[in-house]
Design a protein around this motif. Structure first.
Motif, short mmCIF file in Angstrom:
data_model
loop_
_atom_site.label_atom_id
_atom_site.label_comp_id
_atom_site.label_asym_id
_atom_site.label_seq_id
_atom_site.Cartn_x
_atom_site.Cartn_y
_atom_site.Cartn_z
N SER A 326 0.83 -1.21 0.00
CA SER A 326 0.00 0.00 0.00
C SER A 326 0.86 1.26 0.00
CB SER A 326 -0.93 0.02 1.22
OG SER A 326 -0.22 0.38 2.39
N ASP A 327 0.33 2.31 -0.61
CA ASP A 327 1.04 3.59 -0.63
C ASP A 327 1.16 4.19 0.77
OD1 ASP A 327 1.51 3.50 -3.35
OD2 ASP A 327 -0.34 4.55 -3.86
N PRO A 328 0.12 4.14 1.63
CA PRO A 328 0.28 4.69 2.98
C PRO A 328 1.39 4.01 3.79
CG PRO A 328 -2.04 4.48 2.48
CD PRO A 328 -1.30 3.77 1.37
N SER A 329 1.52 2.69 3.67
CA SER A 329 2.58 2.02 4.43
C SER A 329 3.96 2.40 3.90
CB SER A 329 2.40 0.50 4.41
OG SER A 329 2.71 -0.05 3.15
N ARG A 330 4.08 2.57 2.58
CA ARG A 330 5.35 3.03 2.01
C ARG A 330 5.68 4.43 2.52
NH1 ARG A 330 6.03 6.28 -2.30
NH2 ARG A 330 3.97 5.81 -3.16
N ARG A 331 4.69 5.31 2.52
CA ARG A 331 4.94 6.68 2.98
C ARG A 331 5.28 6.74 4.47
NH1 ARG A 331 1.05 8.00 -1.15
NH2 ARG A 331 -0.71 7.78 0.28
N LEU A 332 4.71 5.83 5.25
CA LEU A 332 5.06 5.79 6.68
C LEU A 332 6.52 5.39 6.85
CD1 LEU A 332 3.91 6.08 9.59
CD2 LEU A 332 3.63 3.59 9.57
N ARG A 333 6.96 4.39 6.09
CA ARG A 333 8.36 3.97 6.17
C ARG A 333 9.29 5.08 5.67
NH1 ARG A 333 8.49 0.26 2.53
NH2 ARG A 333 6.29 -0.25 2.23
N GLU A 334 8.85 5.78 4.62
CA GLU A 334 9.63 6.91 4.12
C GLU A 334 9.74 8.00 5.18
OE1 GLU A 334 8.63 6.63 -0.69
OE2 GLU A 334 7.41 7.90 0.62
N ALA A 335 8.64 8.25 5.90
CA ALA A 335 8.64 9.28 6.94
C ALA A 335 9.60 8.92 8.06
CB ALA A 335 7.23 9.47 7.49
N TYR A 336 9.64 7.64 8.43
CA TYR A 336 10.57 7.23 9.47
C TYR A 336 12.01 7.36 8.99
CZ TYR A 336 7.45 5.75 13.15
OH TYR A 336 6.55 5.76 14.17
N PHE A 337 12.24 7.15 7.71
CA PHE A 337 13.57 7.40 7.17
C PHE A 337 13.91 8.89 7.27
CE2 PHE A 337 15.82 9.21 3.54
CZ PHE A 337 17.07 8.68 3.74
N PHE A 338 12.96 9.74 6.91
CA PHE A 338 13.21 11.18 6.87
C PHE A 338 13.59 11.72 8.25
CE2 PHE A 338 11.51 15.67 6.46
CZ PHE A 338 12.56 16.12 5.69
N ILE A 339 12.98 11.22 9.31
CA ILE A 339 13.33 11.72 10.64
C ILE A 339 14.68 11.19 11.10
CG2 ILE A 339 10.89 11.97 11.32
CD1 ILE A 339 11.22 9.53 13.11
N ASN A 340 15.20 10.16 10.39
CA ASN A 340 16.52 9.61 10.74
C ASN A 340 17.59 9.95 9.71
OD1 ASN A 340 16.42 7.96 13.29
ND2 ASN A 340 14.63 7.16 12.23
N LEU A 341 17.23 10.78 8.72
CA LEU A 341 18.20 11.25 7.74
C LEU A 341 19.04 12.36 8.39
CD1 LEU A 341 19.36 11.65 4.84
CD2 LEU A 341 17.38 13.15 4.39
N THR A 342 20.36 12.27 8.25
CA THR A 342 21.25 13.29 8.81
C THR A 342 21.00 14.65 8.16
OG1 THR A 342 22.98 11.64 9.20
CG2 THR A 342 23.65 13.95 9.21
#
Length: 356
Positions: A326-342
């Motif tokens: 699903s697109d929402p689950s992909r975007r949630l994983r992307e969001a968690y990446f974004f908060i951990n991106l330096t």
């Protein structure tokens, strides 16, 4: 100029539709690297900067990242990596690098990575520099290991900073296929596996003087870091906007029961509008270094709103969002990446607390 901008916007929309949208699920689920899309941006002239002033270049690149991230944040992130490499060379003042490597990166003949995750943490007092450099005839010999550098491949270059002494650090850019450099791909993440991320091990790697961007990396980083962080913010903007759109799309399902959830799209839109207004004000400044605190605060607030919007989208979609594809689950994983991106959220929180 307006005609040129409309033309570029049309080209970007075409490339996203033709080169990116068909492979988004392959990127997310199979870790497919969207190399051809990145190359196509260069071939279309969308990465060139010689006809733009500084402000026009910033606006143009911000739009490239945001529009790409709306469709796929992994690809938006790899584009950001490439833009960071372009920024290093544009700000270097080295004519050799500008006339050779920069042109190849702008036309899509070569692609670039950042390599500055560890140095940015070093300058924030979070960790030591992982690379050491020793002066040698015609350059430096570099040893050490970078745990994760993204947007890499055989025909890619990336930036690096190494410590020469307690008083000096150098910044350079090197090719991935250089002698003594070993790359080990990392595909163990919950998302962003299509970002071509590698551990980079330096075994007495010779770095020619021609590849040295700055003999004084400390000073150079202060100059480039506003753009380094500023170009990240549209990754979040793209994620926020598409999450809001997705929530609106299903607001009437299940007899309109989504109206009872405590996060509604209008609330997210209001918060997003405030972030964008702050962003626009920052870009108007001639000296971005003077806005460093404001840039960090905006980057932090964008990270939190990206996560909030992605989380809200999961709630509004309900069980349909729980599917891996699903697109929402992909975007949630992307969001968690974004908060951990330096710079990560804890990196930002620390930096902001020290700059008050």
């Amino acid at each position: 100029m307006l005609t040129d901008e409309l033309e570029k916007k049309g080209m970007l929309e075409d490339l996203i539709r033709e080169k990116l949208k068909p492979i988004v699920k392959q990127i997310d689920l199979d870790g497919f690297y969207p190399k051809e899309y990145l190359i196509s941006l260069g071939k279309a002239g969308l990465l060139q900067s010689d006809q733009l002033n500084d402000k026009e270049m910033i606006f143009h690149r911000l739009r490239l990242v945001e529009e790409t991230a709306k469709v796929c944040m992994t690809t938006g992130f790899t584009l950001w990596c490439h833009l960071a490499a372009l920024t290093y060379l544009q700000k270097s003042g080295d004519q050799f690098l500008k006339e050779t490597l920069l042109r190849s990166l702008e036309t899509g003949q070569l692609l670039g990575g950042t390599g500055l995750s560890n140095p940015m943490k070093y300058y924030a007092g979070l960790e030591p520099l992982h690379l050491k450099a020793v002066r040698a005839k015609g350059g430096y010999v570099v040893s050490g290991q970078l745990p994760a550098v993204s947007n890499l491949g055989d025909d890619h270059w990336f930036g690096m900073i190494a410590s020469v002494s307690e008083q000096q650090r150098i910044m350079a850019i090197i090719p991935c296929d250089h002698k003594g450099l070993t790359l080990k791909e990392k595909k163990c993440y919950i998302g962003l596996n299509g970002s071509a991320t590698y551990t980079c091990v330096f075994h007495d790697v010779f770095v020619s003087n021609q590849w040295v961007i700055a003999e004084n990396a400390d000073q150079f980083v202060e100059m480039i870091r506003p753009l380094f962080v500023l170009y990240q913010i549209p990754l979040g903007f793209g994620g926020i906007e598409v999450s809001i759109q997705s929530i609106k799309k299903i607001r009437n399902k299940q007899s309109g029961s989504n109206q009872y959830l405590n996060i509604q799209p209008e609330q997210l839109e209001y918060e997003f509008k405030q972030l964008r207004e702050r962003y626009d004000r920052i870009i108007q400044f001639k000296q971005l270094a003077e806005c460093w605190h404001d840039i960090l605060k905006l980057r932090l607030d964008t990270a939190y709103l990206t996560l909030k919007a992605a989380h809200a989208s999961m709630l509004h979609y309900g069980s349909a969002a729980y599917l891996q594809k699903s697109d929402p689950s992909r975007r949630l994983r992307e969001a968690y990446f974004f908060i951990n991106l330096t710079p990560t959220v804890k990196h930002l929180e620390k930096s902001l607390s020290h700059s008050k």
